[in-house]
Motif scaffolding. Structure first.
Motif, short mmCIF file in Angstrom:
data_model
loop_
_atom_site.label_atom_id
_atom_site.label_comp_id
_atom_site.label_asym_id
_atom_site.label_seq_id
_atom_site.Cartn_x
_atom_site.Cartn_y
_atom_site.Cartn_z
N SER A 179 0.84 -1.21 0.00
CA SER A 179 0.00 0.00 0.00
C SER A 179 0.86 1.25 0.00
CB SER A 179 -0.93 0.00 1.22
OG SER A 179 -1.79 -1.10 1.20
N ILE A 180 1.92 1.22 0.80
CA ILE A 180 2.84 2.37 0.84
C ILE A 180 3.55 2.52 -0.50
CG2 ILE A 180 4.88 3.32 1.98
CD1 ILE A 180 3.99 1.82 4.52
N ALA A 181 3.99 1.37 -1.08
CA ALA A 181 4.73 1.41 -2.35
C ALA A 181 3.86 1.89 -3.49
CB ALA A 181 5.29 0.01 -2.65
N TYR A 182 2.62 1.40 -3.58
CA TYR A 182 1.74 1.77 -4.68
C TYR A 182 1.24 3.20 -4.56
CZ TYR A 182 1.64 -3.02 -6.48
OH TYR A 182 1.98 -4.23 -7.03
N SER A 183 1.27 3.77 -3.37
CA SER A 183 0.94 5.19 -3.22
C SER A 183 1.93 6.03 -4.00
CB SER A 183 0.97 5.59 -1.74
OG SER A 183 0.05 4.85 -1.00
N LEU A 184 3.19 5.62 -3.98
CA LEU A 184 4.24 6.29 -4.74
C LEU A 184 3.90 6.25 -6.23
CD1 LEU A 184 7.01 7.46 -3.73
CD2 LEU A 184 8.05 5.35 -4.56
N LEU A 185 3.39 5.11 -6.68
CA LEU A 185 3.02 4.93 -8.09
C LEU A 185 1.83 5.82 -8.46
CD1 LEU A 185 3.76 3.19 -10.56
CD2 LEU A 185 2.11 1.50 -9.75
N ALA A 186 0.89 5.99 -7.53
CA ALA A 186 -0.30 6.80 -7.79
C ALA A 186 -0.05 8.29 -7.61
CB ALA A 186 -1.44 6.36 -6.87
N GLY A 187 1.15 8.67 -7.15
CA GLY A 187 1.49 10.09 -7.01
C GLY A 187 0.91 10.75 -5.78
N VAL A 188 0.59 9.96 -4.72
CA VAL A 188 0.05 10.54 -3.49
C VAL A 188 0.88 10.08 -2.30
CG1 VAL A 188 -2.30 10.66 -4.42
CG2 VAL A 188 -1.58 8.61 -3.20
N LEU B 29 -1.04 3.08 -11.66
CA LEU B 29 -0.26 3.73 -12.71
C LEU B 29 -1.13 4.72 -13.48
CD1 LEU B 29 2.22 3.92 -14.67
CD2 LEU B 29 1.13 2.09 -15.96
N MET B 30 -2.33 4.29 -13.88
CA MET B 30 -3.25 5.16 -14.62
C MET B 30 -3.64 6.36 -13.77
SD MET B 30 -5.51 2.07 -16.27
CE MET B 30 -6.52 3.01 -17.41
N MET B 31 -3.86 6.11 -12.48
CA MET B 31 -4.19 7.21 -11.56
C MET B 31 -3.03 8.20 -11.47
SD MET B 31 -6.37 8.50 -9.44
CE MET B 31 -7.51 7.20 -9.03
N GLY B 32 -1.81 7.67 -11.33
CA GLY B 32 -0.63 8.53 -11.21
C GLY B 32 -0.45 9.43 -12.43
N GLN B 33 -0.72 8.91 -13.62
CA GLN B 33 -0.60 9.72 -14.83
C GLN B 33 -1.61 10.87 -14.84
OE1 GLN B 33 -1.07 6.62 -17.75
NE2 GLN B 33 1.12 6.16 -17.83
#
Length: 675
Positions: free
Chosen positions: A75-84, A119-123
């Protein structure tokens, strides 16, 4: 010839009666119907009262705790991917697991953060941050003009009191994310309400697999800068993968050696441990939570080694405890984000429905696709008011959940409790965790999607068309963008279906001795043919796209084009007339007459329509034209094995003259006997 008479069923085509009946069914309200609706909409009311504590509790507890432990670092790692910020990933996993327990019909799937949707969210977040005037990377905070008008509900303790802060970069990023999540949830609930679960059939397994693999390469590329400790802007839009790699190689001389060594060490631990977990999963009662071990060890090393102060390593920073007050999405952002949410919604429900159906089939129970869309929609709508972003089912965590003894969604409640413990107590302890460690965790979890290349030979052997669809979708998703890649994949797969019906197989058939069966002459040996009769099968619907293919293939297979034969006869007749007028000799005239009256090798064509699912107007006209042209050269055309839909179309299209409808045969053998 004795015709077979089938009396058709009477069809009631009263639209008014149908509408009234449906309206009564929909609008009627009885206690039994209300009860069924409530129990159907909230499946937890059905299975929770019947929960078998002795049989199911231990497996649910074990799987819930293990998935919760795995979810914390992810969850912490994927937050980085989502840009939050990392805290929002923990919020998302907590609420998603809890809400799906209430609305979901699958007993096994794990609904949480999914790499592709992150990833799509981060973009989308990065694009909106640039549009709002913020730096894409949070290293330098820049507040644009007018930002003071936006008030952040994020509260921080200052001198023992709570003080409202202006909406900074982090606040605006999560505002964009929750708005996209809300819209995606609304779309998913709307799809459930309008009963459009069938939309998922347009996303084939090969298309989804190619999309996930292509998106995985984009995810991997976005994480490489954290592995190397590079401070480069995150690329978005068309060609972001290529642009990111160009920026990485331009700045590779600025690599942070401390982050590089840490990443290498984490890979050395995580990859072998994951392989061991997979190889010995049948012997292990529970997988080794190696990600959590790596996170704890890396956090301790970073804290006591002072890696940020000494070597400038990038760290997660402060992760607060507790929950933030609820906040609604930013309605003013909806026009900008409405289109982006469509792709995220479609991918989210497609992954969720396909996984839930797969595990339901494996364990012998049923799920409802439309209810699954309600469930995943509410997993996005409700948490969006609590600072959460988009979720969907995740294959890796679902496999872990199933393999560790999960029996019901009580395991999802246990997972939520584990994450709640982290949120309330443990979260601030991850302050010194390096971002490169989170990037390694993200990349290692992509192994399943990246390994799909190993399945290509088997896929090619099974279906070359599916393999090409996989390759095109994967390449478009990786090299262009995730949204365009999905669209390209859907369009290309539909075109493949159209092309396959545009130029289908159309063999001549032969008779299997001592039977009434007719099969392809090109596929089987030792088939017999009846003198003077040609049997032709067209293996596709006959409609406007393939009508010319039907005619050209029929002419080629029979060796006779009636148009050319008629033209030759007319030409020969004109020549005879001209020669008569000119007083030519009788020899030439007799030669011309012999050419014109040369007999054909067959007198009847039987068209086997068993594979023709439907006819459109162009198809009916084509059949009429073919029959008329062959009739003019004394060749009869008979139709056999037409399904009820095709028969109805032929009758409505006035294909048969009065009294000729008996020439529609129920079997090829019957038509050949008649001929």
């Amino acid at each position: 010839h004795h015709g077979m008479f089938l009396e058709p069923q009477e069809k009631k085509r009263s639209v008014k009666a149908l509408v009234v009946k449906q309206a009564k069914k929909t609008c009627s309200c009885t206690p039994a119907k209300v009860k069924d609706w409530v129990f159907g909409f909230f499946p937890i009311l059905q299975w929770l009262p019947k929960y078998k504590v002795r049989e199911d509790l231990l497996g649910d507890l074990m799987s819930g705790v293990i998935v919760g432990v795995l979810l914390v670092p992810q969850s912490i790692a994927y937050s980085l991917l989502a840009g939050v910020e990392p805290i929002y990933g923990l919020y998302t996993s907590f609420f998603a697991s809890l809400i799906y327990c209430i609305f979901g019909t699958s007993r096994h799937i794990s609904v949480s953060i999914f790499g592709v949707t992150c990833l799509m969210m981060g973009q989308v977040v990065d694009r909106e941050m640039e549009r709002a005037g913020y730096d894409v990377e949070p290293a330098v905070l820049s507040v644009p003009p007018g930002a003071a008008a936006r008030v952040n509900t994020t509260l921080s303790p200052v001198n023992g009191t709570w003080q409202e802060l202006l909406c900074d970069r982090s606040c605006h990023a999560i505002t964009v994310a929750v708005t996209v999540s809300f819209l995606a949830g609304v779309y998913q609930v709307a799809m459930g309400f309008f009963q459009v679960g069938f939309v998922s059939v347009y996303l084939s397994d090969s298309l989804l697999s190619g999309f996930v693999t292509g998106a995985s390469y984009t995810v991997l590329t976005s994480q490489v800068k954290y592995l190397l400790g590079l401070d480069i802007p995150r690329s978005g839009g068309v060609g972001s993968l290529i642009v990111t790699w160009i920026n990485i190689f331009k700045n590779i001389h600025k690599t942070n050696i401390c982050d590089l060594i840490t990443s290498f060490l984490c890979f050395l631990v995580l990859v072998p441990a994951k392989e061991l977990n997979e190889r010995f999963k049948s012997k292990l009662k529970a997988p080794i939570p190696v990600e959590l071990v790596v996170v704890v060890a890396a956090t301790l090393a970073s804290h006591f080694g002072k890696l940020k102060e000494t070597y400038g390593s990038s760290i997660s920073g402060h992760i607060p405890t507790g929950f933030l007050p609820p906040r609604s999405p930013d309605w003013t952002l909806i026009p900008n984000l409405a289109l982006d949410a469509v792709a995220i919604a479609v991918i989210g429900f497609a992954i969720t429905v396909s996984l839930s159906e797969m595990f339901a089939k494996k364990h012998g129970y049923s799920v409802r696709a439309n209810q699954e869309m309600y469930a995943i929609g509410f997993c996005n709508i409700i948490p969006s008011f609590f600072h959460c972003f988009t979720t969907s089912a995740a294959l890796a965590k679902t496999l872990v959940k199933e393999s560790t003894g999960c029996r019901t969604q009580v395991s999802g409640m246990v997972t939520s409790l584990v994450i709640l413990l982290v949120l309330l107590v443990i979260a601030p302890l991850f302050y010194s965790l390096q971002k490169c460690v989170l990037a390694v965790i993200t990349i290692v979890n992509l192994r399943g999607a990246l390994r799909k290349f190993r399945d290509l030979p088997k896929m090619w052997h099974l279906s070359r068309v599916d393999t090409v669809i996989w390759g095109v979708t994967m390449a478009a998703t990786a090299l262009i963008s995730t949204e365009i890649g999905l669209l390209v994949g859907v369009c290309f797969s539909m075109l493949c279906v159209i092309f396959r019906t545009q130029r289908p197989e159309a063999p001549l058939l032969g008779w299997v001795a001592e039977s009434e069966t007719y099969e392809s002459l090109s596929a089987y040996k030792n088939l017999q043919t009846k003198p003077g009769i040609v049997v032709f099968r067209f293996e596709a619907p006959l409609y406007y796209i393939n009508k010319e293919c039907f005619k050209s293939t029929l002419y080629k297979q029979t060796g006779v084009n009636p148009v050319w034969v008629k033209a030759a006869k007319k030409k020969a007749a004109k020549r005879m007339l001209r020669e008569k007028k000119m007083g030519s000799g009788d020899n030439q005239t007799s030669i011309s007459m012999d050419f014109v009256t040369e007999p054909l090798e067959f007198h009847t064509i039987v068209i086997d329509c068993c594979a023709v699912q439907f006819l459109d107007t162009a198809g009916i006209c084509t059949l009429k034209e073919v029959c008329k042209d062959y009739k003019e050269i004394d060749v009869h055309v008979l139709l056999a094995q037409c399904n009820p839909s095709v028969r109805s179309s032929l009758i409505r299209g006035e294909f048969f003259k009065e009294g000729e409808d008996h020439l529609l045969f129920h079997s090829v053998h019957q038509a050949v006997d008649f001929a």
